[in-house]
Design a protein around this motif. Structure first.
Motif, short mmCIF file in Angstrom:
data_model
loop_
_atom_site.label_atom_id
_atom_site.label_comp_id
_atom_site.label_asym_id
_atom_site.label_seq_id
_atom_site.Cartn_x
_atom_site.Cartn_y
_atom_site.Cartn_z
N PRO A 1 -67.88 -80.68 5.10
CA PRO A 1 -67.32 -81.43 6.01
C PRO A 1 -68.32 -82.26 7.04
O PRO A 1 -69.24 -81.46 7.41
CB PRO A 1 -66.24 -80.86 7.01
CG PRO A 1 -66.08 -79.76 6.23
CD PRO A 1 -67.14 -79.17 5.31
N LYS A 2 -68.11 -83.60 7.16
CA LYS A 2 -69.04 -84.27 7.97
C LYS A 2 -68.75 -84.07 9.42
O LYS A 2 -67.80 -83.51 9.74
CB LYS A 2 -68.73 -85.88 7.66
CG LYS A 2 -68.78 -86.25 6.21
CD LYS A 2 -68.39 -87.77 6.28
CE LYS A 2 -68.43 -88.25 4.80
NZ LYS A 2 -67.73 -89.60 4.73
N ALA A 3 -69.83 -84.23 10.22
CA ALA A 3 -69.55 -83.70 11.79
C ALA A 3 -68.46 -84.69 12.12
O ALA A 3 -67.59 -84.16 13.25
CB ALA A 3 -70.95 -84.57 12.43
N SER A 4 -67.94 -85.79 11.78
CA SER A 4 -66.73 -86.43 12.47
C SER A 4 -65.65 -85.64 11.98
O SER A 4 -64.56 -85.52 12.69
CB SER A 4 -66.69 -87.87 11.82
OG SER A 4 -66.55 -88.09 10.34
N GLU A 5 -65.62 -85.23 10.79
CA GLU A 5 -64.47 -84.32 10.37
C GLU A 5 -64.37 -82.96 11.16
O GLU A 5 -63.22 -82.53 11.66
CB GLU A 5 -64.47 -83.99 8.82
CG GLU A 5 -64.29 -85.14 8.18
CD GLU A 5 -64.78 -85.30 6.51
OE1 GLU A 5 -64.28 -86.04 5.80
OE2 GLU A 5 -65.58 -84.49 6.52
N LEU A 6 -65.49 -82.27 11.49
CA LEU A 6 -65.57 -81.19 11.98
C LEU A 6 -65.40 -81.33 13.77
O LEU A 6 -64.47 -80.43 14.23
CB LEU A 6 -67.12 -80.51 11.95
CG LEU A 6 -67.40 -80.15 10.72
CD1 LEU A 6 -68.69 -79.45 10.80
CD2 LEU A 6 -66.55 -78.89 10.32
N LYS A 7 -65.64 -82.55 14.35
CA LYS A 7 -65.12 -82.85 15.66
C LYS A 7 -63.58 -82.99 15.89
O LYS A 7 -62.90 -82.32 16.48
CB LYS A 7 -65.63 -84.06 16.04
CG LYS A 7 -67.18 -83.84 16.49
CD LYS A 7 -67.69 -85.41 17.12
CE LYS A 7 -69.10 -85.02 17.29
NZ LYS A 7 -70.07 -86.35 17.45
N THR A 8 -62.83 -83.49 14.74
CA THR A 8 -61.47 -83.62 14.77
C THR A 8 -60.88 -82.17 14.34
O THR A 8 -59.86 -81.83 15.14
CB THR A 8 -61.07 -84.67 13.61
OG1 THR A 8 -61.71 -85.86 13.79
CG2 THR A 8 -59.55 -84.93 13.59
N GLY A 9 -61.52 -81.29 13.41
CA GLY A 9 -61.06 -80.21 13.23
C GLY A 9 -61.25 -79.43 14.55
O GLY A 9 -60.22 -78.29 14.54
N ALA A 10 -62.05 -79.36 15.19
CA ALA A 10 -62.31 -78.51 16.39
C ALA A 10 -61.31 -78.79 17.32
O ALA A 10 -60.83 -77.75 18.16
CB ALA A 10 -63.62 -79.01 17.15
N GLU A 11 -60.72 -79.95 17.60
CA GLU A 11 -59.47 -80.41 18.39
C GLU A 11 -58.28 -79.40 17.90
O GLU A 11 -57.52 -79.04 18.69
CB GLU A 11 -59.02 -81.70 18.32
CG GLU A 11 -60.22 -82.59 19.07
CD GLU A 11 -60.13 -83.97 18.84
OE1 GLU A 11 -58.84 -84.69 18.58
OE2 GLU A 11 -61.03 -84.86 18.72
N LEU A 12 -58.11 -79.36 16.54
CA LEU A 12 -57.02 -78.59 16.14
C LEU A 12 -57.33 -77.43 16.06
O LEU A 12 -56.35 -76.41 16.73
CB LEU A 12 -56.70 -78.77 14.53
CG LEU A 12 -56.49 -80.64 14.26
CD1 LEU A 12 -56.55 -81.06 12.97
CD2 LEU A 12 -54.94 -80.50 14.82
N LEU A 13 -58.59 -76.81 15.92
CA LEU A 13 -58.93 -75.35 16.18
C LEU A 13 -58.60 -74.74 17.55
O LEU A 13 -58.11 -73.71 17.68
CB LEU A 13 -60.51 -75.19 15.54
CG LEU A 13 -60.85 -73.65 15.34
CD1 LEU A 13 -60.14 -73.15 14.31
CD2 LEU A 13 -62.45 -73.89 14.93
N GLU A 14 -59.10 -75.51 18.54
CA GLU A 14 -58.75 -75.05 20.06
C GLU A 14 -57.36 -75.01 20.29
O GLU A 14 -56.80 -73.97 20.87
CB GLU A 14 -59.21 -76.34 20.93
CG GLU A 14 -59.07 -75.96 22.44
CD GLU A 14 -59.75 -77.02 23.27
OE1 GLU A 14 -59.95 -76.39 24.29
OE2 GLU A 14 -60.04 -78.10 22.81
#
Length: 195
Positions: free
Chosen positions: A104-117
């Motif tokens: 996953p790209k950085a932009s995808e991981l940033k969005t994923g992090a919001e969901l992970l939280e």
């Protein structure tokens, strides 16, 4: 509300949320731990990278070769995969290029992090295990967890009141290296001492 029902309801919202921000080369097939209703409260949360083609086919995380390696590690930990662990990913959907899995790209991981939280808020895990660089990177995008990217691998740390374990991803490439395999084995053998 029971956390298990809340989690399953939350998983139904992830696709819509991500499509607002990203939609290029992402397979939006839902992939999540099929044993949620069997989990003990406050399970250990394992965070991997993203589902691959095998995971999409079976709609379950960590079922390919990396999944076999993870099952072996869970076995030596003395815990049970179905009851003691909730397995999830830094990015919840398969990312691909020319039909091959991709990181996953950085932009995808940033969005994923919001969901992970949000996932962490619902689950309230007793321990969060970040397996591999993508999981560590995504986690570092959570405002209260920036420091995880500076932590040494195969250790357990207190980060903002959460116990966070940081180690290698059990991918075949990594697992075939003796030093990484040994570190992962030691880490999982000692899991009970971290809780």
């Amino acid at each position: 509300m029971d956390w298990k029902k809340e989690l399953l309801d939350f998983y139904k919202t992830r696709k819509t949320y991500i499509k607002k921000h990203l939609n290029e080369n992402i397979d939006f097939t839902d992939v999540y731990d099929p044993y949620i209703l069997q989990k003990k409260d406050n399970p250990i949360m394992i965070v991997g990278e993203a589902p691959g083609a095998n995971e999409v086919r079976l709609k379950e995380p960590f079922v390919g070769k990396a999944g076999e390696n993870l099952s072996y590690l869970i076995e030596i930990s003395g815990f049970e995969r179905k009851k003691d662990f909730l397995i999830t990913n830094a990015f919840p959907f398969r990312t691909f290029d020319e039909n091959k899995n991709r990181t996953p790209k950085a932009s995808e991981l940033k969005t994923g992090a919001e969901l992970l939280e949000k996932e962490i808020e619902i689950v309230k895990p007793k321990l969060i295990l970040l397996l591999g660089n993508s999981a560590i990177k995504a986690f570092s995008y959570i405002p209260w967890a920036k420091e995880v990217k500076n932590l040494n691998k195969c250790g357990v740390y207190d980060v903002n009141g959460y116990k966070i374990g940081v180690c290698f991803h059990p991918s075949p490439l990594a697992f075939n290296r003796c030093d990484i395999r040994k570190s992962l084995e030691e880490f999982f053998k000692n899991l009970k001492t971290f809780i």
